[in-house]
Enzyme design. Sequence first.
Site, PDB file in Angstrom:
ATOM      1  N   LYS A  29      -9.439   2.442  -1.882  1.00 12.43           N
ATOM      2  CA  LYS A  29      -9.730   1.803  -0.594  1.00 12.43           C
ATOM      3  C   LYS A  29     -11.055   2.308  -0.031  1.00 12.43           C
ATOM      4  O   LYS A  29     -11.256   3.527   0.107  1.00 12.43           O
ATOM      5  CB  LYS A  29      -8.583   2.120   0.375  1.00 12.43           C
ATOM      6  CG  LYS A  29      -8.609   1.376   1.689  1.00 12.43           C
ATOM      7  CD  LYS A  29      -7.327   1.699   2.487  1.00 12.43           C
ATOM      8  CE  LYS A  29      -7.209   0.919   3.770  1.00 12.43           C
ATOM      9  NZ  LYS A  29      -5.916   1.219   4.456  1.00 12.43           N
ATOM     10  N   CYS A  78      -5.609  -3.479   2.255  1.00 12.51           N
ATOM     11  CA  CYS A  78      -5.393  -3.527   3.708  1.00 12.51           C
ATOM     12  C   CYS A  78      -6.680  -3.707   4.524  1.00 12.51           C
ATOM     13  O   CYS A  78      -7.267  -4.770   4.501  1.00 12.51           O
ATOM     14  CB  CYS A  78      -4.610  -2.276   4.131  1.00 12.51           C
ATOM     15  SG  CYS A  78      -3.719  -2.469   5.696  1.00 12.51           S
ATOM     16  N   GLU A  84       0.855  -1.198   0.000  1.00 13.93           N
ATOM     17  CA  GLU A  84       0.000   0.000   0.000  1.00 13.93           C
ATOM     18  C   GLU A  84       0.893   1.251   0.000  1.00 13.93           C
ATOM     19  O   GLU A  84       1.938   1.264   0.665  1.00 13.93           O
ATOM     20  CB  GLU A  84      -0.844  -0.081   1.286  1.00 13.93           C
ATOM     21  CG  GLU A  84      -1.814   1.051   1.518  1.00 13.93           C
ATOM     22  CD  GLU A  84      -2.593   0.847   2.834  1.00 13.93           C
ATOM     23  OE1 GLU A  84      -2.286  -0.114   3.589  1.00 13.93           O
ATOM     24  OE2 GLU A  84      -3.495   1.663   3.106  1.00 13.93           O
TER      25      GLU A  84
END
Lengths: 290, 290
Positions: free
Chosen positions: A118, A151, A47
């Site tokens: 995200k 994540c 990330e």
Amino acid sequence: MWDPDGVRVACCQIHPRFGELDANRETGARAIEAAVERGARIVILPELASSGYMFRDADEARALAEPDDGPTTQGWVQLARRHGIVIVGGFCEIDADGRLRNSAALVDPEGVRAIYRKAHLWDRESEVFVPGDRPPAVVDTEFGRIAVMVCYDLEFPEWVRLPALAGAQLLAAPANWPAVQVQPGQVAGEVVRVQANACVNRMFVAVCDRTGAERGVDWIGGSVIAGLDGERLIGPPEDGGLAILFADLDLAQADDKHVSERNDVLADRRPELYGPLVAEALLSARDPAG
Amino acid sequence: MWDPDGVRVACCQIHPRFGELDANRETGARAIEAAVERGARIVILPELASSGYMFRDADEARALAEPDDGPTTQGWVQLARRHGIVIVGGFCEIDADGRLRNSAALVDPEGVRAIYRKAHLWDRESEVFVPGDRPPAVVDTEFGRIAVMVCYDLEFPEWVRLPALAGAQLLAAPANWPAVQVQPGQVAGEVVRVQANACVNRMFVAVCDRTGAERGVDWIGGSVIAGLDGERLIGPPEDGGLAILFADLDLAQADDKHVSERNDVLADRRPELYGPLVAEALLSARDPAG
């Protein structure tokens, strides 16, 4: 780990340096080249691999952000073309409306195939980024159907279910997992959740974590590739340090969702029972005044 | 494992004998008494603890089935009253309409508080049982809010989410996990999924598996109690054999869903994005002709 029908997947657990865009792009490129030399065709970076993670505020992030066709993704496209590979990596994006996004790109020789933003933001990220509102794209690549998320997204099994239902064979997830305490003989909850995501969907999952302290924050360094039974095929590296993890995956195996003669992990779902959601949605649709 | 604020939970990994109703009830009662002697207040037995599992067909199951107020659940109610405890266990139920169910009861000194009917059937169970269509009940007991589901149900994170959203602090799940191969240094996927269910919901999960071969089928013997970070607090027993597992759980800790200053595993969900389900439901509601 070697599988004659497999494609070699690599997670490059590198150490991005906060704010050093050019150096981080170079670090990423060198790791990708090293993975390719050892036969990898699908290469995953962490990330925010280009910018680092520990932004003090949105201004600092804005100074390190780039559009979806900026130097970071274009560098990956060049590497993908040179080597005939797929690259998935995270970068700090500024979108067409000027909003900051914690994004990941999937690129291949055709160019940027998908930008994922995200959707579940961790801790202070919500002071910096606008969360995405689109499900993980599932990209049909030369090597198989690959989905991307980032994540903390992995902690929402409803979210991971979506690309599995859409036919993804491999979920590639850049991550920066903050360090946690782990019981002796056990693995971090982050890794457990990845393993469970793999087996409840019978979809390979490869997570590329980062390493190297940044502004006082340390990381698990827990990159891991999980197989269809939820087993760890490789990772996390014991010392949590610099590493490239390889696994040869026969991605077509993920098309078979059977776990017994009569059971199929997707077909056995009973979504009509999984409301309250559905019930609420139906109610509000039927009664616009409600 | 001892926690001064905790309630002691026990999983009694016993060996039911196929078809021996009276003997199995006695085995269960003795295990419950042994757990109580060591301080347990919430005691869990395996799936189909009274009948055994390997039915050849529905007729065989019918001969071993009993109503929800039959001798098995009534025996548990007597024990619950005598000792002031909660018992969760599985039995072969014949419902008011004569349908066979793979059920679990939650009883306490008040009586039978909930009957849960397994909603996701494993392998040949579908030739014997009618699946349940009601979400896991969440029962407010003297010791905390306890939900019940059975075995394969645990492989559907959407299903586990429902009692967590309804406030369950402990999920108690009778199981019969058929034996599987496990990689060295790892645990079975069944256990991984339990650990993930615990941490994505920050809800304690206690699974009581069985042991002892039955008609040529062996079992993991993988009873396990998982904590809020997805760690194994105890179990599975190394040899998969007869065992009572204990853990002292401060169930109120499960009311705090925070995983960082700004993150809450339930509040961070974005259910509006988790359709296609919702989208489909809305569409069909808006267009009854569609």
